[in-house]
Design a protein around this motif. Structure first.
Motif, PDB file in Angstrom:
ATOM      1  N   ARG A  42       0.838  -1.204   0.000  1.00 10.48           N
ATOM      2  CA  ARG A  42       0.000   0.000   0.000  1.00 10.48           C
ATOM      3  C   ARG A  42       0.878   1.261   0.000  1.00 10.48           C
ATOM      4  N   ALA A  43       1.966   1.233   0.752  1.00  7.59           N
ATOM      5  CA  ALA A  43       2.881   2.373   0.766  1.00  7.59           C
ATOM      6  C   ALA A  43       3.447   2.632  -0.622  1.00  7.59           C
ATOM      7  N   GLU A  44       3.769   1.573  -1.337  1.00  5.11           N
ATOM      8  CA  GLU A  44       4.283   1.722  -2.703  1.00  5.11           C
ATOM      9  C   GLU A  44       3.239   2.358  -3.620  1.00  5.11           C
ATOM     10  N   TYR A  45       1.990   1.960  -3.449  1.00  6.70           N
ATOM     11  CA  TYR A  45       0.929   2.574  -4.256  1.00  6.70           C
ATOM     12  C   TYR A  45       0.792   4.061  -3.931  1.00  6.70           C
ATOM     13  N   LEU A  46       0.776   4.384  -2.642  1.00  8.36           N
ATOM     14  CA  LEU A  46       0.583   5.770  -2.228  1.00  8.36           C
ATOM     15  C   LEU A  46       1.743   6.663  -2.653  1.00  8.36           C
ATOM     16  N   ARG A  47       2.921   6.087  -2.793  1.00  6.96           N
ATOM     17  CA  ARG A  47       4.096   6.848  -3.217  1.00  6.96           C
ATOM     18  C   ARG A  47       3.898   7.463  -4.596  1.00  6.96           C
ATOM     19  N   THR A  48       3.235   6.759  -5.482  1.00  7.94           N
ATOM     20  CA  THR A  48       3.115   7.207  -6.869  1.00  7.94           C
ATOM     21  C   THR A  48       1.695   7.647  -7.242  1.00  7.94           C
ATOM     22  N   ALA A  49       0.755   7.480  -6.323  1.00  8.85           N
ATOM     23  CA  ALA A  49      -0.634   7.839  -6.625  1.00  8.85           C
ATOM     24  C   ALA A  49      -0.767   9.343  -6.813  1.00  8.85           C
ATOM     25  N   LYS A  50      -1.647   9.738  -7.693  1.00 10.31           N
ATOM     26  CA  LYS A  50      -1.923  11.157  -7.892  1.00 10.31           C
ATOM     27  C   LYS A  50      -2.642  11.705  -6.662  1.00 10.31           C
ATOM     28  N   ARG A  51      -2.286  12.933  -6.285  1.00  9.91           N
ATOM     29  CA  ARG A  51      -2.845  13.522  -5.076  1.00  9.91           C
ATOM     30  C   ARG A  51      -4.377  13.511  -5.098  1.00  9.91           C
ATOM     31  N   ALA A  52      -4.953  13.784  -6.257  1.00  6.47           N
ATOM     32  CA  ALA A  52      -6.415  13.838  -6.350  1.00  6.47           C
ATOM     33  C   ALA A  52      -7.060  12.483  -6.075  1.00  6.47           C
ATOM     34  N   GLU A  53      -6.305  11.403  -6.311  1.00  9.34           N
ATOM     35  CA  GLU A  53      -6.852  10.060  -6.130  1.00  9.34           C
ATOM     36  C   GLU A  53      -6.944   9.657  -4.668  1.00  9.34           C
ATOM     37  N   PHE A  86       3.941  11.952  10.203  1.00 13.40           N
ATOM     38  CA  PHE A  86       2.571  11.569  10.532  1.00 13.40           C
ATOM     39  C   PHE A  86       1.592  12.681  10.150  1.00 13.40           C
ATOM     40  N   GLU A  87       1.945  13.918  10.481  1.00 16.82           N
ATOM     41  CA  GLU A  87       1.043  15.024  10.176  1.00 16.82           C
ATOM     42  C   GLU A  87       0.919  15.226   8.670  1.00 16.82           C
ATOM     43  N   ALA A  88       2.045  15.126   7.959  1.00 18.23           N
ATOM     44  CA  ALA A  88       1.996  15.239   6.499  1.00 18.23           C
ATOM     45  C   ALA A  88       1.167  14.104   5.901  1.00 18.23           C
ATOM     46  N   ALA A  89       1.287  12.916   6.479  1.00 16.37           N
ATOM     47  CA  ALA A  89       0.521  11.768   5.981  1.00 16.37           C
ATOM     48  C   ALA A  89      -0.976  12.016   6.101  1.00 16.37           C
ATOM     49  N   VAL A  90      -1.403  12.557   7.241  1.00 12.02           N
ATOM     50  CA  VAL A  90      -2.826  12.843   7.431  1.00 12.02           C
ATOM     51  C   VAL A  90      -3.302  13.861   6.402  1.00 12.02           C
ATOM     52  N   TYR A  91      -2.552  14.945   6.237  1.00 13.01           N
ATOM     53  CA  TYR A  91      -2.949  15.995   5.290  1.00 13.01           C
ATOM     54  C   TYR A  91      -2.978  15.487   3.854  1.00 13.01           C
ATOM     55  N   ARG A  92      -1.996  14.671   3.484  1.00 15.52           N
ATOM     56  CA  ARG A  92      -1.948  14.158   2.104  1.00 15.52           C
ATOM     57  C   ARG A  92      -3.139  13.258   1.790  1.00 15.52           C
ATOM     58  N   ASN A 120      10.722   7.332   3.264  1.00 16.03           N
ATOM     59  CA  ASN A 120       9.824   6.175   3.225  1.00 16.03           C
ATOM     60  C   ASN A 120       8.814   6.195   4.371  1.00 16.03           C
ATOM     61  N   GLY A 121       9.210   6.825   5.484  1.00 20.60           N
ATOM     62  CA  GLY A 121       8.312   6.888   6.625  1.00 20.60           C
ATOM     63  C   GLY A 121       6.997   7.569   6.312  1.00 20.60           C
ATOM     64  N   LEU A 122       7.009   8.546   5.435  1.00 19.52           N
ATOM     65  CA  LEU A 122       5.780   9.237   5.054  1.00 19.52           C
ATOM     66  C   LEU A 122       4.776   8.267   4.445  1.00 19.52           C
ATOM     67  N   TYR A 123       5.220   7.468   3.484  1.00 20.37           N
ATOM     68  CA  TYR A 123       4.310   6.588   2.754  1.00 20.37           C
ATOM     69  C   TYR A 123       3.856   5.405   3.596  1.00 20.37           C
ATOM     70  N   LEU A 124       4.761   4.870   4.420  1.00 15.84           N
ATOM     71  CA  LEU A 124       4.373   3.767   5.286  1.00 15.84           C
ATOM     72  C   LEU A 124       3.351   4.233   6.310  1.00 15.84           C
ATOM     73  N   ARG A 125       3.552   5.430   6.841  1.00 19.40           N
ATOM     74  CA  ARG A 125       2.601   5.942   7.836  1.00 19.40           C
ATOM     75  C   ARG A 125       1.275   6.332   7.201  1.00 19.40           C
ATOM     76  N   MET A 126       1.302   6.741   5.949  1.00 24.28           N
ATOM     77  CA  MET A 126       0.043   6.952   5.229  1.00 24.28           C
ATOM     78  C   MET A 126      -0.735   5.644   5.148  1.00 24.28           C
ATOM     79  N   ALA A 127      -0.045   4.581   4.783  1.00 21.80           N
ATOM     80  CA  ALA A 127      -0.699   3.274   4.664  1.00 21.80           C
ATOM     81  C   ALA A 127      -1.258   2.813   6.002  1.00 21.80           C
ATOM     82  N   LEU A 128      -0.497   3.016   7.065  1.00 19.24           N
ATOM     83  CA  LEU A 128      -0.933   2.588   8.391  1.00 19.24           C
ATOM     84  C   LEU A 128      -2.129   3.405   8.871  1.00 19.24           C
TER      85      LEU A 128
END
Length: 306
Positions: free
Chosen positions: A21-32, A57-63, A288-296
């Protein structure tokens, strides 16, 4: 509703799912992904200093389209200074938000207070206990850099006694196959006995190195850490960072495919001259922490953790 308190609650299947999931979020378009946490509010409570963990963590929530309320230096700037218990903090803050991300100075107090939270709580580092999300992003980094998370020779250097990132990462390694560890640490700052026993029971091979060169030789992964000076119980435990620091001269014994990780911040344990080397992965690790924490966060807030 599920708290994230320890790496012990993650198995390989779930870890792999988070990595994918982190790998997907890394390249996903922001609008998606902007609607994934739309309408959700997360509180970040940090009783100890943090740069990477809090901001990622905060950036992950906002993204993901959510919102954040934050208490930095909560030990001094919240009612904890008046003596309010952490259990009561969770009761109150949990009434305002959908999840709580917390860094606390006591792993025991955090564990005892979690049952009182009406919303999911994520451990973002607790005393000298664990830092589960750091271990998850470390494993994600190893996978991205080497293409595997098993059959690894790992050198672990620095403060292994108080380093919560080490404690969590080694417990993750215990779930994997064919892992060998080579440890190099200042006198008195070796792994706690219970963690050594866990490694033995899990079949993880553990050796002790006598020098930086011996630790790095043949390693696939090098995990360097700083001295946790804020947790030292006695002044005599303080030692010079140069005693275990990785210098440019040490790279000659490190295999070309190897990767050097560090949870950061560094305070002298890695020579900045190493930074341009392809084997230096610690800044990529932090990203990488940004994308992993987004997934979590997605899984925690959507109730999908198994």
């Amino acid at each position: 509703m599920r708290h994230v308190s320890t790496v012990r609650q993650f198995d390989l299947q779930e870890t792999t799912r988070l990595i994918e999931r982190a790998e997907y979020l890394r390249t996903a378009k922001r609008a998606e992904i902007q609607k994934n946490l739309a309408g959700m509010l997360v509180a970040t409570l940090f009783y100890e200093p943090s740069t990477r963990t809090r901001l990622s963590f905060e950036a992950a929530v906002y993204r993901l389209g959510g919102q954040v309320i934050s208490a930095e230096n909560a030990q001094e700037n919240s009612s904890s200074k008046k003596g309010e218990t952490l259990a009561d903090v969770f009761r109150i803050v949990g009434a305002y938000v959908d999840a709580i991300v917390i860094r606390h100075h006591s792993s025991t107090e955090l564990e005892q207070a979690m049952p009182y939270a009406p919303v999911p709580v994520i451990n973002a580092g607790a005393g000298s206990g664990e830092h589960p999300t750091q271990a998850l992003l470390d494993v994600y980094t190893i996978w991205r850099e080497l293409g595997r998370i098993d059959n690894l020779s790992v050198a672990v250097l620095g403060d292994l006694k108080y380093g919560r990132t080490v404690h969590s990462l080694l417990r993750m390694f215990a779930m994997m196959s064919n892992i060998s560890l080579k440890l190099y640490y200042p006198e008195g700052l070796g792994l706690p006995g219970d963690l050594l026993s866990e490694m033995a029971q899990a079949g993880v091979r553990v050796e002790h190195a006598a020098s930086v060169e011996e630790a790095l030789a043949g390693a696939d992964v090098v995990y360097q850490t700083r001295i946790q000076a804020e947790r030292l119980e006695a002044l005599e435990e303080v030692c010079a960072a140069s005693d275990y620091a990785i210098q440019a001269k040490h790279l000659s014994v490190l295999p070309a495919h190897a990767r050097i990780l560090h949870p950061l911040p560094r305070v002298g344990e890695i020579d900045p001259a190493i930074d341009p080397d392809a084997r230096a992965a610690y800044f990529r690790q932090a990203e990488n922490g940004l994308y992993l924490r987004m997934a979590l966060l997605e899984q925690v807030l959507k109730g999908e953790l198994s």
